[in-house]
Design an enzyme around this catalytic site. Structure first.
Site, PDB file in Angstrom:
ATOM      1  N   ALA A 120      -6.097 -62.902  33.646  1.00  0.00           N
ATOM      2  CA  ALA A 120      -6.198 -63.793  32.493  1.00  0.00           C
ATOM      3  C   ALA A 120      -7.552 -63.727  31.800  1.00  0.00           C
ATOM      4  CB  ALA A 120      -5.913 -65.228  32.930  1.00  0.00           C
ATOM      5  N   ARG A 179     -18.240 -59.195  30.174  1.00  0.00           N
ATOM      6  CA  ARG A 179     -19.199 -58.100  30.349  1.00  0.00           C
ATOM      7  C   ARG A 179     -18.740 -56.794  29.700  1.00  0.00           C
ATOM      8  NH1 ARG A 179     -19.409 -59.393  36.690  1.00  0.00           N
ATOM      9  NH2 ARG A 179     -17.426 -60.352  36.088  1.00  0.00           N
ATOM     10  N   LYS A 220      -9.966 -57.409  28.967  1.00  0.00           N
ATOM     11  CA  LYS A 220     -10.415 -56.324  29.861  1.00  0.00           C
ATOM     12  C   LYS A 220      -9.272 -55.528  30.458  1.00  0.00           C
ATOM     13  CE  LYS A 220     -12.289 -57.539  33.847  1.00  0.00           C
ATOM     14  NZ  LYS A 220     -13.379 -58.000  34.749  1.00  0.00           N
ATOM     15  N   THR A 224     -10.956 -67.690  39.432  1.00  0.00           N
ATOM     16  CA  THR A 224      -9.868 -66.995  40.131  1.00  0.00           C
ATOM     17  C   THR A 224      -9.019 -67.949  40.984  1.00  0.00           C
ATOM     18  OG1 THR A 224     -11.563 -66.353  41.747  1.00  0.00           O
ATOM     19  CG2 THR A 224     -10.882 -64.689  40.158  1.00  0.00           C
ATOM     20  N   TYR A 244      -6.609 -58.408  41.875  1.00  0.00           N
ATOM     21  CA  TYR A 244      -7.252 -58.647  40.586  1.00  0.00           C
ATOM     22  C   TYR A 244      -6.853 -57.518  39.639  1.00  0.00           C
ATOM     23  CZ  TYR A 244     -10.272 -62.122  42.898  1.00  0.00           C
ATOM     24  OH  TYR A 244     -10.751 -63.204  43.581  1.00  0.00           O
ATOM     25  N   ARG A 255       3.445 -31.864  14.708  1.00  0.00           N
ATOM     26  CA  ARG A 255       3.558 -33.317  14.543  1.00  0.00           C
ATOM     27  C   ARG A 255       4.895 -33.759  15.124  1.00  0.00           C
ATOM     28  NH1 ARG A 255       2.609 -33.704   8.500  1.00  0.00           N
ATOM     29  NH2 ARG A 255       3.173 -35.878   8.872  1.00  0.00           N
ATOM     30  N   LYS A 313       6.410 -30.385  11.200  1.00  0.00           N
ATOM     31  CA  LYS A 313       6.726 -31.804  11.338  1.00  0.00           C
ATOM     32  C   LYS A 313       8.231 -31.959  11.269  1.00  0.00           C
ATOM     33  CE  LYS A 313       7.873 -34.667   8.681  1.00  0.00           C
ATOM     34  NZ  LYS A 313       8.228 -35.480   7.509  1.00  0.00           N
ATOM     35  N   ASN A 355       8.580 -30.739   0.984  1.00  0.00           N
ATOM     36  CA  ASN A 355       9.628 -31.648   1.465  1.00  0.00           C
ATOM     37  C   ASN A 355       9.526 -33.041   0.848  1.00  0.00           C
ATOM     38  OD1 ASN A 355       7.194 -32.063   2.875  1.00  0.00           O
ATOM     39  ND2 ASN A 355       8.264 -33.108   4.518  1.00  0.00           N
ATOM     40  N   ALA A 373       7.887 -12.243  -1.629  1.00  0.00           N
ATOM     41  CA  ALA A 373       6.587 -12.896  -1.446  1.00  0.00           C
ATOM     42  C   ALA A 373       6.196 -13.669  -2.700  1.00  0.00           C
ATOM     43  CB  ALA A 373       5.533 -11.849  -1.123  1.00  0.00           C
TER      44      ALA A 373
HETATM   45  C1  UD1 Z   1     -14.464 -61.177  41.817  1.00  0.00           C
HETATM   46  C2  UD1 Z   1     -14.721 -61.936  43.137  1.00  0.00           C
HETATM   47  C3  UD1 Z   1     -15.793 -61.222  43.926  1.00  0.00           C
HETATM   48  C4  UD1 Z   1     -15.379 -59.789  44.172  1.00  0.00           C
HETATM   49  C5  UD1 Z   1     -15.010 -59.070  42.860  1.00  0.00           C
HETATM   50  C6  UD1 Z   1     -14.339 -57.750  43.174  1.00  0.00           C
HETATM   51  C7  UD1 Z   1     -14.268 -64.305  42.685  1.00  0.00           C
HETATM   52  C8  UD1 Z   1     -14.874 -65.642  42.454  1.00  0.00           C
HETATM   53  N1  UD1 Z   1     -15.134 -63.311  42.838  1.00  0.00           N
HETATM   54  O1  UD1 Z   1     -15.637 -61.233  41.038  1.00  0.00           O
HETATM   55  O2  UD1 Z   1     -16.018 -61.868  45.169  1.00  0.00           O
HETATM   56  O3  UD1 Z   1     -16.418 -59.103  44.828  1.00  0.00           O
HETATM   57  O4  UD1 Z   1     -14.067 -59.837  42.105  1.00  0.00           O
HETATM   58  O5  UD1 Z   1     -14.070 -56.996  42.019  1.00  0.00           O
HETATM   59  O6  UD1 Z   1     -13.072 -64.204  42.749  1.00  0.00           O
HETATM   60  N2  UD1 Z   1      -9.394 -63.920  36.278  1.00  0.00           N
HETATM   61  C9  UD1 Z   1      -8.415 -64.784  35.837  1.00  0.00           C
HETATM   62  N3  UD1 Z   1      -8.745 -66.054  35.499  1.00  0.00           N
HETATM   63  C10 UD1 Z   1     -10.017 -66.523  35.599  1.00  0.00           C
HETATM   64  C11 UD1 Z   1     -11.011 -65.643  36.056  1.00  0.00           C
HETATM   65  C12 UD1 Z   1     -10.678 -64.344  36.391  1.00  0.00           C
HETATM   66  O7  UD1 Z   1      -7.242 -64.400  35.739  1.00  0.00           O
HETATM   67  O8  UD1 Z   1     -10.215 -67.697  35.291  1.00  0.00           O
HETATM   68  C13 UD1 Z   1      -9.041 -62.528  36.602  1.00  0.00           C
HETATM   69  C14 UD1 Z   1      -9.716 -61.526  35.688  1.00  0.00           C
HETATM   70  O9  UD1 Z   1      -8.893 -61.220  34.585  1.00  0.00           O
HETATM   71  C15 UD1 Z   1      -9.943 -60.340  36.600  1.00  0.00           C
HETATM   72  C16 UD1 Z   1      -9.980 -60.921  38.003  1.00  0.00           C
HETATM   73  O10 UD1 Z   1      -9.458 -62.235  37.904  1.00  0.00           O
HETATM   74  O11 UD1 Z   1      -8.872 -59.399  36.519  1.00  0.00           O
HETATM   75  C17 UD1 Z   1     -11.385 -60.961  38.579  1.00  0.00           C
HETATM   76  O12 UD1 Z   1     -12.259 -61.675  37.705  1.00  0.00           O
HETATM   77  P1  UD1 Z   1     -13.731 -61.204  37.439  1.00  0.00           P
HETATM   78  O13 UD1 Z   1     -14.315 -62.140  36.473  1.00  0.00           O
HETATM   79  O14 UD1 Z   1     -13.780 -59.769  37.139  1.00  0.00           O
HETATM   80  O15 UD1 Z   1     -14.392 -61.479  38.876  1.00  0.00           O
HETATM   81  P2  UD1 Z   1     -15.686 -60.774  39.484  1.00  0.00           P
HETATM   82  O16 UD1 Z   1     -16.895 -61.396  38.907  1.00  0.00           O
HETATM   83  O17 UD1 Z   1     -15.546 -59.317  39.370  1.00  0.00           O
HETATM   84 MG    MG Z   2     -14.247 -58.073  38.319  1.00  0.00          MG
END
Ligand code: UD1
Ligand code: MG
Length: 458
Positions: free
Chosen positions: A10, A15, A22, A80, A102, A335, A353, A388, A425
């Site tokens: 989500a 970053r 992402k 998370t 994740y 194409r 094409k 064409n 030609a």
């Molecule tokens: C997270 C872990 C960290 C681990 C790392 C590995 C936590 C708190 N930290 O950090 O320990 O080493 O992953 O890659 O879990 N997401 C949601 N909703 C939110 C926040 C995040 O769905 O509210 C999803 C993001 O889309 C992403 C995943 O969870 O796909 C991880 O989130 P991210 O912010 O990348 O966590 P990290 O800082 O990498």
């Molecule tokens: Mg991450």
């Protein structure tokens, strides 16, 4: 034991500094989230996989919808732990195992997930998380392990003390929970940390505080667990996925010259003894037969090539079909909806094409062939242009078997040229040409003897 999977996807991914969520960024020819889903599908039925979406939820769901997964919405990204809570209603099984992944770890393999599931199924742990050891663990959660090997807590980089930051064993973000215990205690996760978020990682300490054991499964090759947070990590993941694909193809009998320069998407198929030269790009759903050669710098997307096809360097092709032993390039451009028959030849600076070239037909140089059907064994001279398009509509051209179109001809569609016909030609052809006929559509040549010296005398 029934295994459900929750994939957290989500977040926006601050970053990445992107307008795009992402998990929609691509590596190895797939969106990051597609890579994770592909691994998940090998350990659980689609109906037991829930993807939590938030940022650009509509796009993420549209991308994954054909796979038959379930979706949950996290309207506000509160971490998370909160994301997983949002998935609870959609997860059908209340017990059994719940694997949490994740959406930003695209290198994950099903083999590792199967090992995690089997390890969990035979242990009495409440949860097992995958760890690895990194030379530079910056940004990752650090895993605190006691003398018995149990995980006592996970500390996020932001919250870690200097001593904790020196720990190089990190949390990969891949967990296998006993579902009943997870749901019982998930509400105890609180946002009391540097980010003010609900950290799923707090579950390690929470479960431990209730007398449950949390274990970890260490993976020695950390590359599989790379989490993508920046575009530098995205490029690294892409490189690793490309390398993985190239290695698999080479082991299956494909020669790849300078593989580090070649880009082959995950789902591309290539037959045995095909040679792929440097800097080629094979994209999308492309399928290539056996004993082909793909020239340097060729870009082939969503196309199907039969056996023994030769693609000379710098040929571009999209959504096209090439039959056995055809020869294309260098510098041909196909194409969408081009179809080149067996043993046919398309040469340099020829553009097709929505055009079908019959068996053994040839268009060797400098031509545009659009919306045309060209019979077998025909020869299309250098510089032939099919007109064409009249500025409003497109029209078809049909050229019969064995015809010969002279160089620099202009074929104004709609047009039908019969079998074994000839076009002189430089003709402009505006009317149908019957088979076996010669069509000439140009001014007759005039010779004026001595014209030059007469002019000089004037
Ligand atoms: C997270 C872990 C960290 C681990 C790392 C590995 C936590 C708190 N930290 O950090 O320990 O080493 O992953 O890659 O879990 N997401 C949601 N909703 C939110 C926040 C995040 O769905 O509210 C999803 C993001 O889309 C992403 C995943 O969870 O796909 C991880 O989130 P991210 O912010 O990348 O966590 P990290 O800082 O990498
Ligand atoms: Mg991450």
């Amino acid at each position: 034991m029934r295994t459900s999977v929750a994939i957290l996807a989500a977040g926006l991914g601050t970053r990445m500094r992107s307008k795009q969520a992402k998990v929609l960024h691509r590596a190895g020819g797939m969106a990051l989230i597609e890579c994770v889903v592909e691994a998940a599908r090998q350990i659980a039925e689609p109906g037991d996989i829930v993807c939590v979406t938030g940022h650009q939820s509509d796009q993420v769901q549209a991308l994954l919808a054909p796979q038959g997964l379930r979706f949950a919405r996290q309207h506000e990204q509160k971490g998370t732990g909160h994301a997983l809570k949002c998935a609870q209603e959609e997860i059908a099984a209340e017990d059994g195992l719940l694997m949490v992944l994740y959406g930003d770890t695209p290198l994950l393999t099903a083999k590792t997930l199967l090992r995690l599931r089997d390890t969990q199924a035979t242990s009495n742990a409440a949860a097992i998380l995958i760890t690895t050891t990194l030379d530079d663990p910056t940004g990752y959660g650090r895993v605190i392990i006691d003398s018995t090997g149990a995980v006592t807590s996970i500390v996020e980089h932001k919250d870690a003390t200097p001593h904790q930051r020196s720990i190089r064993v990190i949390n990969s973000g891949i967990y296998c929970f006993r579902a009943d215990l997870l749901w019982k205690h998930l509400a105890e996760v609180q946002p009391n940390n540097a980010s003010g978020e609900y950290y799923l990682t707090d579950m390690a300490a929470i479960l431990q505080s209730h007398g449950h054991r949390v274990e970890h499964m260490h993976v020695d090759d950390p590359s599989e667990l790379l989490g993508i947070n920046t575009r530098i990590e995205l490029a690294a993941a892409d490189r690793l996925l490309r390398q993985r694909k190239n290695d698999a193809l080479m082991l299956s009998g494909v020669t790849i010259e300078h593989p580090e320069t070649v880009t082959i998407d995950a789902h591309v198929k290539v037959g045995q003894d095909t040679v792929i030269e440097a800097c080629a790009r094979l994209l999308g759903s492309t399928e290539i037969g056996e004993d082909c050669r793909i020239g340097a710098g060729a870009i082939i997307e969503n196309s199907r090539l039969a056996n023994r096809v030769q693609i000379a360097p710098y040929t571009l092709m999209i959504d096209s079909i090439i039959e056995e032993a055809a020869h294309l390039g260098p510098f041909s451009r196909l194409r969408p909806k081009s179809h080149v028959g067996p043993d046919a030849h398309v040469g340099n600076f020829v553009e097709l094409k929505n055009t079908r070239l019959g068996a053994g037909a040839k268009s060797g140089h400098l031509a545009y062939l659009g919306d045309a059907e060209i019979g077998p064994k025909s020869n299309i001279g250098a510089g032939t242009i099919v007109c064409n398009y009249d500025g409003q509509r497109k029209y078809a051209t049909k050229i019969g078997r064995g015809s010969f179109i002279g160089s620099n001809s202009t074929l104004v569609a709609p047009l039908e040229i019969g079998e074994e016909a000839y076009v002189g030609a430089a003709s402009v052809i505006t009317h149908d040409v019957p088979g076996d006929a010669l069509a000439l559509g140009r001014a007759k040549q005039v010779i004026k003897e001595g014209w030059v010296s007469k002019r000089k005398k004037k």
